[in-house]
Design a protein around this motif. Structure first.
Motif, PDB file in Angstrom:
ATOM      1  N   HIS A  33     -30.221  42.315 -48.853  1.00 19.37           N
ATOM      2  CA  HIS A  33     -29.610  41.664 -47.689  1.00 19.37           C
ATOM      3  C   HIS A  33     -28.240  41.122 -48.074  1.00 19.37           C
ATOM      4  O   HIS A  33     -28.096  40.455 -49.104  1.00 19.37           O
ATOM      5  N   TYR A  34     -27.243  41.401 -47.241  1.00 24.49           N
ATOM      6  CA  TYR A  34     -25.870  41.019 -47.555  1.00 24.49           C
ATOM      7  C   TYR A  34     -25.271  40.157 -46.440  1.00 24.49           C
ATOM      8  O   TYR A  34     -25.580  40.352 -45.266  1.00 24.49           O
ATOM      9  N   ALA A  35     -24.408  39.228 -46.852  1.00 21.83           N
ATOM     10  CA  ALA A  35     -23.735  38.340 -45.901  1.00 21.83           C
ATOM     11  C   ALA A  35     -22.231  38.604 -45.944  1.00 21.83           C
ATOM     12  O   ALA A  35     -21.566  38.260 -46.922  1.00 21.83           O
ATOM     13  N   PRO A  36     -21.675  39.227 -44.893  1.00 21.71           N
ATOM     14  CA  PRO A  36     -20.231  39.445 -44.870  1.00 21.71           C
ATOM     15  C   PRO A  36     -19.489  38.128 -44.694  1.00 21.71           C
ATOM     16  O   PRO A  36     -20.023  37.167 -44.141  1.00 21.71           O
ATOM     17  N   VAL A  37     -18.265  38.086 -45.184  1.00 21.53           N
ATOM     18  CA  VAL A  37     -17.445  36.876 -45.072  1.00 21.53           C
ATOM     19  C   VAL A  37     -16.212  37.195 -44.238  1.00 21.53           C
ATOM     20  O   VAL A  37     -15.460  38.126 -44.553  1.00 21.53           O
ATOM     21  N   GLY A 231     -29.080  32.916 -46.566  1.00 16.83           N
ATOM     22  CA  GLY A 231     -27.854  32.388 -47.135  1.00 16.83           C
ATOM     23  C   GLY A 231     -26.678  32.728 -46.247  1.00 16.83           C
ATOM     24  O   GLY A 231     -26.574  33.841 -45.742  1.00 16.83           O
ATOM     25  N   ASP A 232     -25.766  31.753 -46.055  1.00 16.92           N
ATOM     26  CA  ASP A 232     -24.639  32.009 -45.159  1.00 16.92           C
ATOM     27  C   ASP A 232     -23.564  32.878 -45.804  1.00 16.92           C
ATOM     28  O   ASP A 232     -22.912  33.676 -45.138  1.00 16.92           O
ATOM     29  N   HIS A 233     -23.385  32.719 -47.106  1.00 17.55           N
ATOM     30  CA  HIS A 233     -22.388  33.503 -47.838  1.00 17.55           C
ATOM     31  C   HIS A 233     -22.600  33.287 -49.326  1.00 17.55           C
ATOM     32  O   HIS A 233     -23.325  32.375 -49.739  1.00 17.55           O
ATOM     33  N   TYR A 234     -21.957  34.106 -50.146  1.00 16.95           N
ATOM     34  CA  TYR A 234     -22.070  33.930 -51.595  1.00 16.95           C
ATOM     35  C   TYR A 234     -21.378  32.628 -52.006  1.00 16.95           C
ATOM     36  O   TYR A 234     -20.554  32.076 -51.254  1.00 16.95           O
ATOM     37  N   PRO A 235     -21.691  32.076 -53.162  1.00 12.79           N
ATOM     38  CA  PRO A 235     -21.099  30.792 -53.574  1.00 12.79           C
ATOM     39  C   PRO A 235     -19.643  30.936 -54.011  1.00 12.79           C
ATOM     40  O   PRO A 235     -19.321  30.889 -55.195  1.00 12.79           O
ATOM     41  N   TYR A 236     -18.757  31.140 -53.035  1.00 15.18           N
ATOM     42  CA  TYR A 236     -17.351  31.380 -53.366  1.00 15.18           C
ATOM     43  C   TYR A 236     -16.641  30.123 -53.861  1.00 15.18           C
ATOM     44  O   TYR A 236     -15.490  30.187 -54.299  1.00 15.18           O
ATOM     45  N   VAL A 259     -27.524  37.993 -50.557  1.00 13.21           N
ATOM     46  CA  VAL A 259     -28.105  36.662 -50.372  1.00 13.21           C
ATOM     47  C   VAL A 259     -29.534  36.807 -49.865  1.00 13.21           C
ATOM     48  O   VAL A 259     -29.934  37.876 -49.400  1.00 13.21           O
ATOM     49  N   PRO A 260     -30.329  35.761 -49.938  1.00 14.95           N
ATOM     50  CA  PRO A 260     -31.709  35.855 -49.448  1.00 14.95           C
ATOM     51  C   PRO A 260     -31.799  35.884 -47.921  1.00 14.95           C
ATOM     52  O   PRO A 260     -30.996  35.270 -47.225  1.00 14.95           O
ATOM     53  N   PHE A 261     -32.751  36.604 -47.424  1.00  9.86           N
ATOM     54  CA  PHE A 261     -33.244  36.499 -46.057  1.00  9.86           C
ATOM     55  C   PHE A 261     -34.757  36.617 -46.162  1.00  9.86           C
ATOM     56  O   PHE A 261     -35.283  37.634 -46.617  1.00  9.86           O
ATOM     57  N   ILE A 262     -35.443  35.544 -45.780  1.00 12.36           N
ATOM     58  CA  ILE A 262     -36.893  35.442 -45.954  1.00 12.36           C
ATOM     59  C   ILE A 262     -37.513  34.962 -44.655  1.00 12.36           C
ATOM     60  O   ILE A 262     -36.990  34.028 -44.018  1.00 12.36           O
ATOM     61  N   ILE A 263     -38.604  35.572 -44.254  1.00 10.24           N
ATOM     62  CA  ILE A 263     -39.385  35.110 -43.106  1.00 10.24           C
ATOM     63  C   ILE A 263     -40.793  34.807 -43.602  1.00 10.24           C
ATOM     64  O   ILE A 263     -41.416  35.634 -44.276  1.00 10.24           O
ATOM     65  N   TRP A 264     -41.274  33.615 -43.268  1.00 11.06           N
ATOM     66  CA  TRP A 264     -42.578  33.199 -43.794  1.00 11.06           C
ATOM     67  C   TRP A 264     -43.366  32.432 -42.744  1.00 11.06           C
ATOM     68  O   TRP A 264     -42.808  31.640 -41.975  1.00 11.06           O
TER      69      TRP A 264
END
Length: 301
Positions: A33-37, A231-236, A259-264
């Protein structure tokens, strides 16, 4: 639905973040899972995850230039149409990123910020240097939600513990930093001070999630609640030195955006690992699918 500041896959560890590890290994985990910036990383991630639409690229930023638009197919609107309460919660001031207007455009009934939640700050608190502990945010959010416990709810929580700066002087990290040092040693043994503080900041998120689950258990709501985390974005905000220290040699420049995307939920019998490539754009349609919300023909990516 919980947006987690600067959360990266590298912090999900059975010892460092046991609650995140539990949710990942017991739930539905999106492993690629990826978070674009874009222009306004966190605000744009909020927009993408709630609408599955592309934010402004050449114009904007969206939060300030497009708040007057209508987003009738945003998640809070869709849940409200089905009888859910829909509120958002953030442990910072609501005027930042124009959330005081934008969140109502998305369809939230109310945005609770640190004033509305009556979140306590110590006398030495310095704005945008210290941050409210996520445990306090989650507890206050659930307290408000429980006032209408008979009503189904869609809560959007914007956590902030993982934010820069990654320094030892942040008093709210004190306990989690000490426990992180017990795991990895003092600065210089395995990690620098900056890296240790980043890991501790994400452990603070984990501490909050643990408290949230405990509160859901005590109120009898856990079995009826779905928790989705991303996660909203990588730790820039990390320096190049700390980034190299924590991430090592990446296969390519894009991997840092993973980044993580988890459903629980508590009654998942068999954990699911999704290995196909997904991104922040997939959050809204995935949640709609799980809740049988028909989005056929809707304008999404």
């Amino acid at each position: 639905l919980i947006l987690c500041e600067s959360l990266s896959n590298i912090v999900i560890d059975e010892d460092l973040t046991p609650t995140l590890y539990k949710l990942k290994t017991e739930g539905i985990s999106f492993n690629n899972h990826y978070a674009p910036v874009y222009q306004s990383a966190t605000a744009d991630s909020e927009f993408i995850s709630l609408t599955s639409q592309i934010p402004s690229i050449e114009n904007g930023p969206l939060a300030y230039d497009f708040y007057g638009n209508s987003f009738p197919q945003a998640l809070p609107q869709l849940f409200k149409e089905r009888g859910y309460a829909a509120n958002s919660f953030h442990s910072y001031k609501k005027e930042f990123y124009n959330r005081e207007t934008l969140h109502y455009t998305y369809g939230f009934t109310y945005l609770y910020d640190w004033v509305d939640l009556n979140l306590e700050k110590r006398p030495e608190f310095v704005e945008a240097y210290n941050w409210i502990h996520d445990k306090d945010l989650f507890e206050k959010a659930l307290e408000i939600t429980n006032k209408d416990a008979d009503e189904p709810f869609f809560d959007f929580i914007i956590s902030v513990s993982g934010h820069i700066p990654y320094v030892r002087e942040r008093y709210e990290l004190e306990k989690d930093l000490w426990e992180t040092i017990l795991l990895y040693g003092e600065a210089g043994e395995k990690y620098s001070t900056e890296s240790l503080c980043y890991l501790a900041a994400q452990r603070t998120l984990d501490t909050g999630l643990d408290a949230l689950i405990d509160d859901l258990i005590s109120t009898g709501q856990l079995e009826n609640t779905v928790i989705a985390i991303y996660g909203d974005h990588y730790p820039y905000g990390l320096t190049k030195t700390a980034t190299k220290e924590l991430f090592g040699d990446l296969e390519n420049e894009y991997e840092i955006n993973k980044v993580p995307f988890i459903i629980w939920t508590s009654d998942i019998e068999n954990p699911v690992a999704i290995n196909k490539v997904t991104s922040t754009y997939d959050i809204m349609p995935t949640i709609c699918n799980l809740f049988n919300i028909n989005i056929d023909g809707h304008l999404i990516t």
